[in-house]
Motif scaffolding. Structure first.
Motif, short mmCIF file in Angstrom:
data_model
loop_
_atom_site.label_atom_id
_atom_site.label_comp_id
_atom_site.label_asym_id
_atom_site.label_seq_id
_atom_site.Cartn_x
_atom_site.Cartn_y
_atom_site.Cartn_z
N GLN A 39 62.20 47.18 4.33
CA GLN A 39 62.19 48.47 3.66
C GLN A 39 61.57 49.35 4.79
O GLN A 39 62.21 50.41 4.63
CB GLN A 39 60.94 48.26 2.58
CG GLN A 39 61.09 49.10 1.42
CD GLN A 39 60.00 48.89 0.62
OE1 GLN A 39 59.29 47.86 0.57
NE2 GLN A 39 59.92 49.81 -0.42
N LEU A 40 60.51 48.85 5.54
CA LEU A 40 60.04 49.84 6.43
C LEU A 40 60.94 50.19 7.60
O LEU A 40 60.92 51.27 8.08
CB LEU A 40 58.69 49.32 7.08
CG LEU A 40 57.56 50.26 7.70
CD1 LEU A 40 57.23 51.41 6.63
CD2 LEU A 40 56.21 49.52 7.88
N GLU A 41 61.92 49.30 7.94
CA GLU A 41 62.52 49.53 9.04
C GLU A 41 63.74 50.40 8.57
O GLU A 41 64.09 51.22 9.20
CB GLU A 41 63.43 48.24 9.35
CG GLU A 41 63.73 47.68 10.70
CD GLU A 41 64.45 46.46 10.92
OE1 GLU A 41 64.35 45.52 10.04
OE2 GLU A 41 65.41 46.32 11.70
N GLN A 42 64.01 50.37 7.34
CA GLN A 42 65.03 51.24 6.59
C GLN A 42 64.67 52.79 6.93
O GLN A 42 65.08 53.81 7.07
CB GLN A 42 65.19 50.92 5.17
CG GLN A 42 65.98 49.75 5.17
CD GLN A 42 66.36 49.40 3.60
OE1 GLN A 42 66.49 50.31 2.70
NE2 GLN A 42 66.84 48.15 3.37
N ARG A 43 63.19 52.71 6.59
CA ARG A 43 62.37 54.08 6.56
C ARG A 43 62.45 54.62 8.03
O ARG A 43 62.71 55.84 8.17
CB ARG A 43 61.10 53.97 5.79
CG ARG A 43 60.55 55.22 5.77
CD ARG A 43 58.97 55.31 5.25
NE ARG A 43 58.08 55.97 5.83
CZ ARG A 43 56.70 55.75 6.12
NH1 ARG A 43 56.14 54.77 5.59
NH2 ARG A 43 55.94 56.67 6.60
N ALA A 44 61.99 53.79 8.91
CA ALA A 44 62.01 54.11 10.17
C ALA A 44 63.39 54.55 10.78
O ALA A 44 63.50 55.58 11.38
CB ALA A 44 61.65 52.99 11.03
N ASN A 45 64.38 54.18 10.42
CA ASN A 45 66.10 54.43 10.76
C ASN A 45 66.41 55.69 10.06
O ASN A 45 66.68 56.71 10.67
CB ASN A 45 66.95 53.19 10.46
CG ASN A 45 66.85 52.22 11.04
OD1 ASN A 45 66.29 52.42 12.27
ND2 ASN A 45 67.27 51.01 10.60
#
Ligand code: FAD
Length: 468
Positions: free
Chosen positions: A218-224
């Motif tokens: 989830q956080l990786e998706q937000r970072a991207n």
């Protein structure tokens, strides 16, 4: 069954976190020399709310190790604490170098690769064309310095103006001593196999094996989606070790502080560790996260071969000067600047903290000094006042800042950052072979071995636990 984790820096805390999650019914003890955990990571909040970071301040979200840290932050519930620097912000775009007595913004777009931009004497793309025609060279012992590799393939200006300052910024190191595998392992290997980096990359593209797509967290998706360049936390980087400490304590990990361990016995299925009061801790496995140079003497008696290799690991010292001015002083926003070593200055670089993470109408800067040049400019007797004066003198010269800071903090960090010099990866193989051939109850993680950054030391801890 029980495990001891030696060292309570970020890597040791991460090892305890992954360890207690994997072995919830085991006794896990984290043993630390000082009276706190976190190691070099220390965020000191000032009366006016600004934060002075003693060492690390930003984390990269990219790559395997970056994704692993984001996953950890998700698990620790720290998502809402994150403050990112976005890729299109001046703090991400404007990275500068100080060379030939001037500050220069490094090329930061595709277009700028095709323009001649000082200090380079030709457009950047032409240095990369150099790789296509440069002679093939087989490197003895399969390792060389970063400087020598980049000089060979792309030319001296790239080595002097890009790579040398970058190495100073990452580890305070000398690109002429640091191994090419520290930053460019895969492209060096491609070059050795195919004769040039370009040919290697083309071959890589043509022979690309399909890997199973990984579902980003989830956080990786937000970072991207939000295009993070780097990030930190609202309350500083120490948020991370603090959260790990709280989490592992709640799961039953024991934290044994003020234990400057001087004696351990490492056997095939057990380890014995003498505490400072003379009592002995016994466990089935030791995960050491302390610096290699600190571990070497502890293994001298039982494993002299291992100890001898560990004692050859090198480190550099740094002075970190946090400065706060109660007004805007910078003429150019940016991440900060790095100093090319050929300028022969004690300064490695300056981070523009208040551009990365704005704080009212003030200017917050961090000057980093020393590194591989530490012994040239500083010694055992150097005082904080002397370091401050050197930092201010250099800021005056480079940024034209003549004001006295309204607040400051000087930290002299001795032997704080490992130097992966030429031959580092060979030493790692010798250590790994010795540990597995002898079936020792010892695993290693931390900044000395598999990467010096925050992401690397967390991932090294995870891998050490995964392998158990
Ligand atoms: C100035 C500076 C700036 C940096 N900036 C960045 C950055 O911006 N981004 C980034 O990703 N990384 C950065 N880093 C790197 C990052 O700080 C390190 O990767 C990380 O802190 C290393 O953690 P560690 O647990 O491996 O080691 P350490 O923090 O060194 O922890 C080791 C622990 O072991 C303990 N110990 C040692 N010997 C013994 C003993 N005999 N007995 C018991 N305990 C012992 C020590 O007290 C310490 O707490 C920076 C580092 C420095 C120095």
């Amino acid at each position: 069954m029980s495990k001891i984790i030696l060292g309570g820096g970020l890597s040791g805390l991460s090892a305890a976190y992954y360890g207690i999650n994997k072995f919830p019914y085991e006794v896990i003890t984290l043993v630390e020399k000082s009276d706190r955990v976190g190691g070099w990571l220390k965020s000191v909040r000032q009366d006016d709310g600004s934060i002075f970071e003693q060492s690390a301040r930003t984390i990269r979200p990219s790559g395997e190790a970056g994704a692993n840290t984001l996953q950890l932050l998700n698990e620790l519930g720290l998502s809402h604490e994150i403050v990112p620097v976005l890729r299109n912000s001046p703090a991400a775009l404007n990275r500068m170098i100080y060379v030939n007595g001037n500050l220069h913004i490094l090329p930061n777009s595709l277009g700028s690769m095709f323009r001649k931009q000082k200090p380079f004497s030709k457009p950047l793309y032409r240095y990369f064309l150099n790789d296509v025609v440069a002679a093939k060279k087989k490197i003895v012992d399969n390792d060389e310095s970063l400087y020598s590799f980049v000089d060979r393939r792309f030319g001296t200006e790239i080595a002097d103006y890009l790579i040398s300052p970058m190495v100073c910024g990452i580890c305070g190191g000398d690109a002429k001593e640091i191994s090419v595998k520290f930053l460019m392992k895969s492209i060096f290997e491609k070059e050795q196999e195919y004769g040039s980096v370009t040919r290697g990359l083309i071959a890589n593209f043509l022979n690309k094996k399909e890997t199973a797509p990984r579902e980003p967290t989830q956080l990786e998706q937000r970072a991207n989606a939000e295009k993070w360049s780097v990030y930190s936390f609202k309350n500083g980087i120490e948020t991370l070790p603090n959260a790990l400490r709280k989490d592992i304590l709640s799961k039953g990990v024991k934290i044994d502080l003020n234990q400057d361990i001087q004696e351990i016995e490492v056997h095939k299925k057990s380890i014995l560790m003498k505490r400072t009061d003379g009592t002995v801790l016994v466990a089935n496995h030791l995960i050491s996260s302390i610096p290699a140079l600190n571990l070497a003497p502890l293994l001298k008696k039982d494993h002299p071969y291992l100890s001898d290799i560990l004692s050859t690991f090198e480190t550099a010292s740094m002075c970190v000067v946090n400065l706060k001015y109660n007004k805007k002083l910078l003429r150019q926003d940016g991440f900060g600047f790095l100093v090319a070593p050929k300028e022969n200055l004690p300064l490695l670089g300056v981070i523009y903290d208040s551009c990365c993470f704005p704080h009212e109408d003030s200017t917050i800067l961090t000057a980093m000094l020393g590194g591989f040049k530490f012994n040239t400019y500083f010694n055992e007797k150097t005082t904080a006042e002397e370091v401050l004066n050197i930092a201010l003198k250099n800021l005056g010269k480079i940024l034209n800042i003549s004001d006295q800071p309204d607040n400051f903090k000087v930290s002299i960090l001795r032997q704080c950052i490992p130097q992966y010099t030429v031959g580092h990866s060979k030493k790692i193989s010798l250590i790994e072979n010795y540990l597995s051939d002898n079936g020792l109850a010892l695993s290693l993680c931390g900044a000395s071995y598999y990467g010096v950054g925050v992401n690397d030391v967390i991932l090294s801890a995870k891998k050490a636990i995964d392998e158990l």
